[in-house]
Design an enzyme around this catalytic site. Structure first.
Site, PDB file in Angstrom:
ATOM      1  N   ARG A   1     -49.991  91.747 -11.481  1.00 38.39           N
ATOM      2  CA  ARG A   1     -50.728  92.821 -11.751  1.00 38.39           C
ATOM      3  C   ARG A   1     -51.065  93.534 -10.450  1.00 38.39           C
ATOM      4  O   ARG A   1     -51.705  94.474 -10.086  1.00 38.39           O
ATOM      5  CB  ARG A   1     -51.964  92.919 -12.597  1.00 38.39           C
ATOM      6  CG  ARG A   1     -51.777  92.939 -13.972  1.00 38.39           C
ATOM      7  CD  ARG A   1     -51.791  94.442 -14.547  1.00 38.39           C
ATOM      8  NE  ARG A   1     -52.718  94.856 -15.608  1.00 38.39           N
ATOM      9  CZ  ARG A   1     -52.461  94.450 -16.896  1.00 38.39           C
ATOM     10  NH1 ARG A   1     -51.468  93.832 -17.300  1.00 38.39           N
ATOM     11  NH2 ARG A   1     -53.078  95.060 -17.779  1.00 38.39           N
TER      12      ARG A   1
ATOM     13  N   ARG B   1     -58.162 101.590 -16.369  1.00 38.60           N
ATOM     14  CA  ARG B   1     -57.234 100.535 -16.144  1.00 38.60           C
ATOM     15  C   ARG B   1     -56.252 101.534 -15.609  1.00 38.60           C
ATOM     16  O   ARG B   1     -55.232 100.766 -14.905  1.00 38.60           O
ATOM     17  CB  ARG B   1     -56.829 100.302 -17.774  1.00 38.60           C
ATOM     18  CG  ARG B   1     -57.817  99.178 -18.458  1.00 38.60           C
ATOM     19  CD  ARG B   1     -57.383  99.397 -19.854  1.00 38.60           C
ATOM     20  NE  ARG B   1     -56.220  98.653 -20.299  1.00 38.60           N
ATOM     21  CZ  ARG B   1     -55.469  99.027 -21.329  1.00 38.60           C
ATOM     22  NH1 ARG B   1     -56.226 100.121 -22.313  1.00 38.60           N
ATOM     23  NH2 ARG B   1     -54.509  98.745 -21.710  1.00 38.60           N
TER      24      ARG B   1
ATOM     25  N   ARG C   1     -53.881 109.459 -31.065  1.00 43.12           N
ATOM     26  CA  ARG C   1     -53.958 108.353 -31.900  1.00 43.12           C
ATOM     27  C   ARG C   1     -55.584 107.951 -32.067  1.00 43.12           C
ATOM     28  O   ARG C   1     -55.903 107.662 -33.358  1.00 43.12           O
ATOM     29  CB  ARG C   1     -53.239 107.067 -30.993  1.00 43.12           C
ATOM     30  CG  ARG C   1     -52.438 106.425 -31.961  1.00 43.12           C
ATOM     31  CD  ARG C   1     -52.093 105.010 -31.195  1.00 43.12           C
ATOM     32  NE  ARG C   1     -51.641 105.358 -30.013  1.00 43.12           N
ATOM     33  CZ  ARG C   1     -51.701 104.329 -28.942  1.00 43.12           C
ATOM     34  NH1 ARG C   1     -51.837 103.143 -29.461  1.00 43.12           N
ATOM     35  NH2 ARG C   1     -51.249 104.452 -27.714  1.00 43.12           N
TER      36      ARG C   1
ATOM     37  N   ARG D   1     -56.888 100.022 -29.541  1.00 41.06           N
ATOM     38  CA  ARG D   1     -57.548  99.007 -29.133  1.00 41.06           C
ATOM     39  C   ARG D   1     -58.920  99.066 -28.639  1.00 41.06           C
ATOM     40  O   ARG D   1     -58.976 100.159 -27.962  1.00 41.06           O
ATOM     41  CB  ARG D   1     -56.557  98.254 -27.907  1.00 41.06           C
ATOM     42  CG  ARG D   1     -55.360  97.385 -28.469  1.00 41.06           C
ATOM     43  CD  ARG D   1     -54.708  96.805 -27.315  1.00 41.06           C
ATOM     44  NE  ARG D   1     -55.017  96.888 -26.039  1.00 41.06           N
ATOM     45  CZ  ARG D   1     -54.255  96.797 -24.865  1.00 41.06           C
ATOM     46  NH1 ARG D   1     -53.092  96.441 -25.063  1.00 41.06           N
ATOM     47  NH2 ARG D   1     -54.848  96.650 -23.778  1.00 41.06           N
TER      48      ARG D   1
END
Ligand code: AMP
Length: 193
Positions: free
Chosen positions: A88, A147, A127, A136
């Site tokens: 990452r 993120r 969603r 989530r």
């Protein structure tokens, strides 16, 4: 075969990794899944990682590098693996280079799943509204923003890093799930031929 899937959160790396895993008989190594399992089990690693994950920040490098170093030694990785969510940042990418070199292993390909992030955010919002249970816990608007920022600042620089090393491919992640799989399949079948 050993490969890395790169792309922002929500690009579909996990879904594609699961499909590749079945087709090519290699294992999906998702640091996100491993960290979530550690967190749910309440292990020392899980407890250390929890606060970072809940904010959408990266868990410290030594933690994830340790997890991957141990995991790639397992017998089920002998045939190869798909790294999903690792590396990452550059420190993790360099640690991976060293880890593979020490074991005499090489990376076959890095595949970027490229997406339009505005469309992606819309999808996640829809969603969240329509089936909140499928979202989530770290997909809140706030953590998702973090993120994405982390992706741009730390993970996106890995694209030129791997491009310069060769064996880099980009697929169009805005196509249907099946079409993305087809694009990946084309790349992998060339490599495994
Ligand atoms: P993911 O499921 O890949 O989106 O990962 C969920 C969360 O786990 C991330 O937001 C990070 O907090 C953590 N995480 C997963 N993989 C890594 C990694 N390679 N390095 C640091 N943190 C990670």
């Amino acid at each position: 075969m050993r490969l890395i899937l790169l792309g922002p959160p929500g690009a579909g790396k996990g879904t594609q990794a699961q499909r590749i895993q079945r087709k090519y008989d290699i294992v999906q190594l998702s640091t996100g899944d491993m960290l979530r399992a550690a967190k749910a089990a309440g292990t020392a690693i899980g407890r250390e990682a929890a606060a970072y994950m809940d904010r959408g920040d990266l868990v410290p490098d030594d933690v994830v590098i340790g997890i991957i170093a141990e995991r790639i030694e397992a017998p089920d990785c002998r045939n190869g693996f798909i790294l999903d969510g690792f590396p990452r940042n550059e420190a993790q990418a360099r640690a991976l280079d060293d880890m593979l070199a020490e074991r005499g292993l090489k990376l076959d390909v890095v595949i970027e799943i490229a997406v339009d992030e505005a469309v992606l955010l819309d999808r996640i919002e829809t969603r969240r509204r329509e089936s909140p249970d499928s979202v989530r816990p770290d997909d809140t608007a706030e953590t998702l923003r973090t993120r994405l920022e982390v992706y741009h600042e730390q993970t996106a620089p890995l694209l030129p890093y791997y491009q310069s090393k060769g064996a880099f491919h980009r697929v169009d992640g805005m196509k249907s799930i099946d079409e993305v799989t087809e694009q990946i399949d084309e790349i992998l079948s060339e490599i495994s031929a």
